[in-house]
Design an enzyme around this catalytic site. Structure first.
Site, PDB file in Angstrom:
ATOM      1  N   HIS A  41      -7.532 -30.341 132.236  1.00 52.61           N
ATOM      2  CA  HIS A  41      -7.818 -30.073 133.647  1.00 52.61           C
ATOM      3  C   HIS A  41      -7.531 -31.323 134.457  1.00 52.61           C
ATOM      4  O   HIS A  41      -7.376 -32.421 133.882  1.00 52.61           O
ATOM      5  CB  HIS A  41      -9.294 -29.715 133.818  1.00 52.61           C
ATOM      6  CG  HIS A  41     -10.186 -30.876 133.457  1.00 52.61           C
ATOM      7  ND1 HIS A  41     -10.580 -31.122 132.163  1.00 52.61           N
ATOM      8  CD2 HIS A  41     -10.690 -31.889 134.206  1.00 52.61           C
ATOM      9  CE1 HIS A  41     -11.299 -32.235 132.138  1.00 52.61           C
ATOM     10  NE2 HIS A  41     -11.377 -32.724 133.364  1.00 52.61           N
ATOM     11  N   HIS A 126      -5.001 -37.139 137.800  1.00 50.77           N
ATOM     12  CA  HIS A 126      -4.387 -37.119 136.467  1.00 50.77           C
ATOM     13  C   HIS A 126      -5.056 -36.085 135.572  1.00 50.77           C
ATOM     14  O   HIS A 126      -6.202 -35.707 135.802  1.00 50.77           O
ATOM     15  CB  HIS A 126      -4.524 -38.499 135.805  1.00 50.77           C
ATOM     16  CG  HIS A 126      -5.936 -38.839 135.436  1.00 50.77           C
ATOM     17  ND1 HIS A 126      -6.850 -39.331 136.363  1.00 50.77           N
ATOM     18  CD2 HIS A 126      -6.616 -38.719 134.273  1.00 50.77           C
ATOM     19  CE1 HIS A 126      -8.014 -39.501 135.767  1.00 50.77           C
ATOM     20  NE2 HIS A 126      -7.902 -39.139 134.489  1.00 50.77           N
TER      21      HIS A 126
END
Ligand code: 2AM
Length: 184
Positions: A41, A126
């Site tokens: 995620h 990220h």
């Protein structure tokens, strides 16, 4: 609902097809612990342990977030280090969609309005692919050189999610608590 605490964060979940594609980035590397595919995620905001009161304020704030749908590109590999030691292999974007930045700002602003602290860490969008505590720098550098050309994912983001982090039987697992749609 009781007064129990939950470890929460806000994230963009990766579609199943992207998680599947990312499996080909995996290879044996001494000291590298790959994040299980279902846990991949992009964190928008880590919230930590939240009690009932905090969750109620959170829910009000998140309902009020207004931001546009966006496109998330995932085409750049890199590492984070902590105190000179490699810590994380990440996947991010060469060029971050401005709307992702707008979404992050809208979330932080809404949370601040209901009494959450500012997010003090500079935001680096990220996806954590692996933990690298015992990986040699040369190994990860050559891995990134070899793989960089092969990652070119992108997908439309139409909602963000409130996630709960659970730890059981020695493993971390994430569960979606609620979805918040973005404007089309
Ligand atoms: P990471 O993957 O880069 O470690 C759930 O723990 C998510 O919140 C993870 O994606 C984690 O990022 C992120 N996160 C941000 N700050 C954190 C913190 N102080 N402790 C744990 N997780 C944090």
């Amino acid at each position: 609902m009781g007064c129990d605490r939950e470890r929460l964060f806000l994230a963009i979940q990766l579609p199943e097809s992207i998680r599947h594609n990312l499996l080909r980035l995996r290879e044996e590397m001494s000291g590298c612990r790959w994040v299980p595919a279902k846990n991949l995620h992009l964190t928008l905001r880590f919230l930590g342990d939240c009690d009932y009161n905090k969750r109620a304020r959170l829910s009000d704030a998140l309902q009020s977030v207004r931001a546009r749908e966006l496109k998330l590109g995932l085409n750049k590999l890199g590492v984070f280090s902590k105190r000179g030691q490699l810590s994380v292999l990440w996947l991010g974007a060469e060029q971050v969609d401005e709307r992702l930045v707008d979404l992050k700002v809208a979330i932080d602003e809404a949370l601040f309005q209901v009494g959450f602290d500012k997010d003090h860490r500079p935001y680096k969008a990220h996806v954590t692919l692996a933990r690298l505590r015992h990986v040699k720098r040369g190994d990860i550098e050559s891995y990134i050189r070899n793989k960089s050309e092969t990652v070119k994912e992108s997908f439309p983001v139409r909602f963000f999610s409130l996630m709960r982090s659970l730890f059981s039987e020695g493993a971390v697992r994430y569960e979606e608590v609620c979805r918040y749609p973005l404007d089309g």
